[in-house]
Design an enzyme around this catalytic site. Structure first.
Site, short mmCIF file in Angstrom:
data_model
loop_
_atom_site.label_atom_id
_atom_site.label_comp_id
_atom_site.label_asym_id
_atom_site.label_seq_id
_atom_site.Cartn_x
_atom_site.Cartn_y
_atom_site.Cartn_z
N LYS A 180 36.68 56.11 35.90
CA LYS A 180 37.59 55.15 35.28
C LYS A 180 39.00 55.72 35.41
O LYS A 180 39.28 56.84 34.95
CB LYS A 180 37.22 54.91 33.82
CG LYS A 180 35.84 54.27 33.68
CD LYS A 180 35.42 54.08 32.23
CE LYS A 180 34.05 53.40 32.16
NZ LYS A 180 33.56 53.25 30.76
N LYS A 220 24.09 46.63 28.92
CA LYS A 220 24.26 47.54 27.79
C LYS A 220 22.98 47.56 26.97
O LYS A 220 22.41 46.50 26.65
CB LYS A 220 25.42 47.07 26.90
CG LYS A 220 26.79 47.19 27.56
CD LYS A 220 27.26 48.63 27.61
CE LYS A 220 28.68 48.72 28.14
NZ LYS A 220 29.19 50.10 28.11
#
EC number: 4.2.1.113
Length: 366
Positions: A235, A129
């Site tokens: 997802k 990230k």
């Protein structure tokens, strides 16, 4: 699994009789138990320190519904569709593999901690990230250098920006991060819009992956039409379940990475079902995130070993663990209200799609 008298008024347990009485859609009729969980994270992630959601139990077992609280009812309706699909037993698909490679997810932590996370995971791919802030760019670069050092030259490094950069910032940052990482496998959602992704893809050598431009878009196929991405991040929960995610993968026709959304093991198993069932899967998946939760609801927890998740992974919900993570009365009440709102939004969406099938986002109605 009927609700026992001990559970009926326990903290974290939604009153099923009340839920059914208030649900005018009938979508929750076959759910016999709904448990709200609330779990601290091991480290802050996407600006949150806790994760919560609800587990629904039905004829097919447990399903998870856990859209983030900043998602409205319309955006969250597919999460309910996914959880219902699990709980009602509608997720059977053929299996093409017995194991899947899984990346380690590295939050915005210091360089030393990032390296320790990578080494402890045994994974050969790291998803790092990075911040959208220019003031934190040096820390981002140090984190990437540490991750590369921990992985060695043969490992793969990918970054996730969550759409935080404008086009000019992305053009400036990506080459720097590519060098710091010793070569990036791809950059996930560096810009928010499909137009910027398409322009960026033509301007840099780093492959581009789309996440939010798929799961939050009214027209996910636009990333293909505009040649805006090299990789599709899928997802299951935000797409409405395994079957709709599978359909999306087929329609996009891009290399696929199956990822999670800070799920418990129950939610991870929905993603694993998709990953085991895709005919082609050449990238490590983002399904190793249960370690970002301080607790889980399953024993054993669904976690990869040395970067690999096996076909025999399961999510047997433990009543002991469930008791430890049940939410308090305030959050439980709010989830009951939210479930009813989600059911209303999902019912309305299904009615719209029944009248006009072309409005089904992935080609399949919710």
């Amino acid at each position: 699994m009927p609700v026992s008298p001990d559970h009926q008024h326990a903290s974290g347990e939604i009153d099923i009789a009340s839920l059914h009485a208030q649900d005018s859609t009938g979508l929750l009729d076959r759910i016999d138990r709904a448990v709200v969980w609330d779990i601290p994270l091991t480290t802050p992630f996407r600006g949150i320190t806790r994760r919560d959601g609800v587990l629904l139990h039905g004829p097919g077992g447990w399903g998870e519904v856990a859209p983030f609280w900043d998602y409205g009812s319309e955006a969250s309706a597919p999460w309910l569709a996914s959880g219902l699909s699990q709980a009602l037993g509608n997720s059977l698909l053929p299996r093409y593999r017995e194991t899947i490679s899984v990346n380690v997810t590295v939050p915005e932590v210091g360089a030393q901690e990032a390296a320790e996370l990578v080494r402890a995971s045994g994974a050969r791919t790291a998803k790092v990230k990075v911040s959208g802030s220019s003031s934190k760019r040096s820390a981002d670069l140090e984190r990437l250098e540490a991750v590369r050092s921990a992985l060695g030259r043969s490992g793969k490094v990918r970054i996730d920006v969550n759409g935080a950069w404008d086009l000019d910032t992305a053009r400036e940052n990506l080459p720097l991060m590519d060098r710091a990482a010793g070569g990036l496998e791809y950059a996930e959602q560096p810009c928010a819009t499909v137009y910027d992704l398409a322009d960026l893809r033509r301007a840099v050598d780093v492959p581009i992956a789309a996440d939010e431009s798929i799961r939050l878009s009214a027209n996910p196929l636009e990333i293909v039409h505009r040649r805006a991405a090299d990789v599709a991040i899928l997802k299951v929960a935000p797409l409405g379940g395994v079957h709709r995610a599978m359909d999306m993968a087929e329609r996009l026709g891009l290399p696929t990475v199956v990822s999670s959304a800070l799920d418990t093991s129950v939610g991870i198993m929905a993603g694993a079902t998709l990953a085991f069932s895709l005919p082609s899967l050449n990238h490590a998946c983002g399904l190793g995130t249960t370690y970002l939760l301080t607790q889980d609801v399953a024993d054993p927890s669904v976690r990869p070993s040395n970067g690999t998740l096996r076909l025999d992974a399961a999510a047997p919900v433990s009543e002991r663990l469930l008791d430890e993570v049940k939410a308090g009365p305030y959050l439980t009440k709010h989830w009951q209200t939210r479930l009813l709102h989600l059911a209303g939004a999902l019912h309305a969406r299904r009615q719209r799609e029944a009248r006009d099938p072309s409005r089904a986002v992935a080609g399949l109605p919710l």
